[in-house]
Design a protein around this motif. Structure first.
Motif, short mmCIF file in Angstrom:
data_model
loop_
_atom_site.label_atom_id
_atom_site.label_comp_id
_atom_site.label_asym_id
_atom_site.label_seq_id
_atom_site.Cartn_x
_atom_site.Cartn_y
_atom_site.Cartn_z
N LEU A 91 0.83 -1.20 0.00
CA LEU A 91 0.00 0.00 0.00
C LEU A 91 0.86 1.25 0.00
O LEU A 91 0.58 2.21 -0.72
CB LEU A 91 -0.94 0.00 1.20
CG LEU A 91 -1.85 1.21 1.32
CD1 LEU A 91 -2.76 1.32 0.11
CD2 LEU A 91 -2.67 1.12 2.58
N THR A 92 1.92 1.27 0.78
CA THR A 92 2.82 2.42 0.82
C THR A 92 3.45 2.65 -0.54
O THR A 92 3.53 3.79 -1.01
CB THR A 92 3.91 2.20 1.89
OG1 THR A 92 3.29 1.98 3.15
CG2 THR A 92 4.82 3.40 2.00
N ARG A 93 3.89 1.59 -1.21
CA ARG A 93 4.46 1.72 -2.56
C ARG A 93 3.43 2.26 -3.55
O ARG A 93 3.74 3.13 -4.37
CB ARG A 93 4.99 0.38 -3.05
CG ARG A 93 6.34 0.02 -2.53
CD ARG A 93 6.96 -1.15 -3.30
NE ARG A 93 6.06 -2.28 -3.46
CZ ARG A 93 5.94 -3.29 -2.61
NH1 ARG A 93 6.67 -3.32 -1.51
NH2 ARG A 93 5.11 -4.28 -2.84
N ALA A 94 2.20 1.76 -3.47
CA ALA A 94 1.15 2.22 -4.38
C ALA A 94 0.85 3.70 -4.16
O ALA A 94 0.65 4.45 -5.13
CB ALA A 94 -0.11 1.39 -4.18
N LEU A 95 0.83 4.13 -2.92
CA LEU A 95 0.56 5.54 -2.63
C LEU A 95 1.73 6.43 -3.05
O LEU A 95 1.53 7.55 -3.52
CB LEU A 95 0.25 5.73 -1.15
CG LEU A 95 -1.07 5.13 -0.69
CD1 LEU A 95 -1.18 5.19 0.83
CD2 LEU A 95 -2.25 5.83 -1.33
N GLN A 96 2.96 5.94 -2.92
CA GLN A 96 4.12 6.72 -3.33
C GLN A 96 4.17 6.88 -4.85
O GLN A 96 4.61 7.90 -5.36
CB GLN A 96 5.41 6.07 -2.84
CG GLN A 96 5.65 6.26 -1.38
CD GLN A 96 6.87 5.51 -0.88
OE1 GLN A 96 7.40 4.64 -1.57
NE2 GLN A 96 7.32 5.83 0.31
N ARG A 97 3.73 5.85 -5.59
CA ARG A 97 3.71 5.94 -7.04
C ARG A 97 2.76 7.01 -7.54
O ARG A 97 2.96 7.57 -8.61
CB ARG A 97 3.30 4.60 -7.65
CG ARG A 97 4.47 3.71 -7.91
CD ARG A 97 4.02 2.46 -8.60
NE ARG A 97 3.96 1.45 -7.55
CZ ARG A 97 3.07 0.49 -7.44
NH1 ARG A 97 2.12 0.36 -8.33
NH2 ARG A 97 3.10 -0.36 -6.46
N GLN A 98 1.73 7.31 -6.76
CA GLN A 98 0.75 8.31 -7.17
C GLN A 98 1.24 9.74 -6.97
O GLN A 98 0.74 10.65 -7.60
CB GLN A 98 -0.54 8.13 -6.39
CG GLN A 98 -1.29 6.90 -6.77
CD GLN A 98 -2.58 6.82 -5.99
OE1 GLN A 98 -2.72 7.41 -4.93
NE2 GLN A 98 -3.52 6.07 -6.52
N GLN A 99 2.19 9.93 -6.08
CA GLN A 99 2.67 11.28 -5.81
C GLN A 99 3.46 11.80 -7.00
O GLN A 99 4.17 11.07 -7.67
CB GLN A 99 3.55 11.30 -4.56
CG GLN A 99 2.80 11.00 -3.30
CD GLN A 99 3.71 10.99 -2.09
OE1 GLN A 99 4.93 11.00 -2.22
NE2 GLN A 99 3.13 10.94 -0.92
#
Length: 116
Positions: A91-99
């Motif tokens: 989840l952290t990786r997925a959210l970082q990709r969106q930034q």
């Protein structure tokens, strides 16, 4: 955050409260982005034993979609910990990709006399 804990196995009922507390603790930094989490326990082999305790963690978010992670172990607690660890990292990786990136790829930086 809404946390649902399900199990088809009667022996997994003892870990329901622990599972909810562990999910709250693991997602405490991301609780504003995670409206719902679901933990599902199942026993693949039944009473025969072995590495067959399954834990599936589903984390639903509005921006990053749904992250689903499952793991198997010989006991419920280990399966839960493995699933939660992997789910929070995913989840952290997925959210970082969106930034948005702070700097473009083609932009050069000045490093004290040398262009990098």
């Amino acid at each position: 955050m809404q946390i649902l804990v399900e199990s088809r196995d009667a022996s997994a009922m003892s870990i329901h409260e622990t599972a909810a507390a562990r999910v709250r603790f693991a997602l405490r930094r991301l609780k504003s982005r995670v409206p719902r989490a679901k933990v599902k326990f199942s026993d693949a082999n039944g009473p025969r034993g072995g590495i067959d305790k399954c834990c599936q963690v589903e984390i639903h978010t509005a921006s990053a979609g749904t992250v689903v992670i499952a793991s198997r172990a010989s006991d419920w607690r280990t399966a839960l910990e493995r699933s939660l660890g992997r789910a929070t990292r995913a989840l952290t990786r997925a959210l970082q990709r969106q930034q948005k990136p702070t700097r473009g790829r083609g932009e050069r930086r000045w490093l004290g006399g040398v262009h990098a």
